[in-house]
Design a protein around this motif. Sequence first.
Motif: not given
Length: 179
Positions: A87-94, A52-56, A104-106
């Motif tokens: 770090y996570g990808s931002t939402k796309t529209p829709g 779901k995310t990239l954990l550093v 959420t701290g991401v």
Amino acid sequence: MVKIGVGDLKARPGGEIEFKGQEKWSRLATAAGSVPVIAPVRVTGKVTNTGKTLLVEGQVATTLELTCDRCLEKYRYPLVAALEEEYGSTKTPGEEGTGIGEETGVRPLVGDFIDLKPAMEEALLLAIPMKWLCRENCRGLCPHCGRNLNEGLCQCDTRTLDPRLAVLEELLREREGES
């Protein structure tokens, strides 16, 4: 700038990459003002694709020049801080409910690079002690003459007298003068 290329890693859930880097910073902005950074800021760690995310996860280290809160002398303070950010990808529209954002701290991931500088600054700021002391048993300054008491005692009269008893002390001095 310490940037990590994660283009390939984004496509490999469970994958990891290690990183190492250093930057030369002149100052670190704190709530008390700007603090000189007198050694390169080093960072090491790894980035893991959790699906779901990239954990550093890693560590940030440097040396700061602080001013003692008690004696006002400058001193070197080696600082090591744990680094852990998602770090996570931002939402796309829709798209709904991806859970990425400040609440959420991401941190948002834009593109194929992670810029670690904001996370490094935050980790270092959280690791700085609240009270800056050159040593645990710092004696500070004399409140009367301002001498640094770590360098030796001053000649000030440090007796404290309750002002309500000042009249009695005056009577005792007069009595000693009569004898």
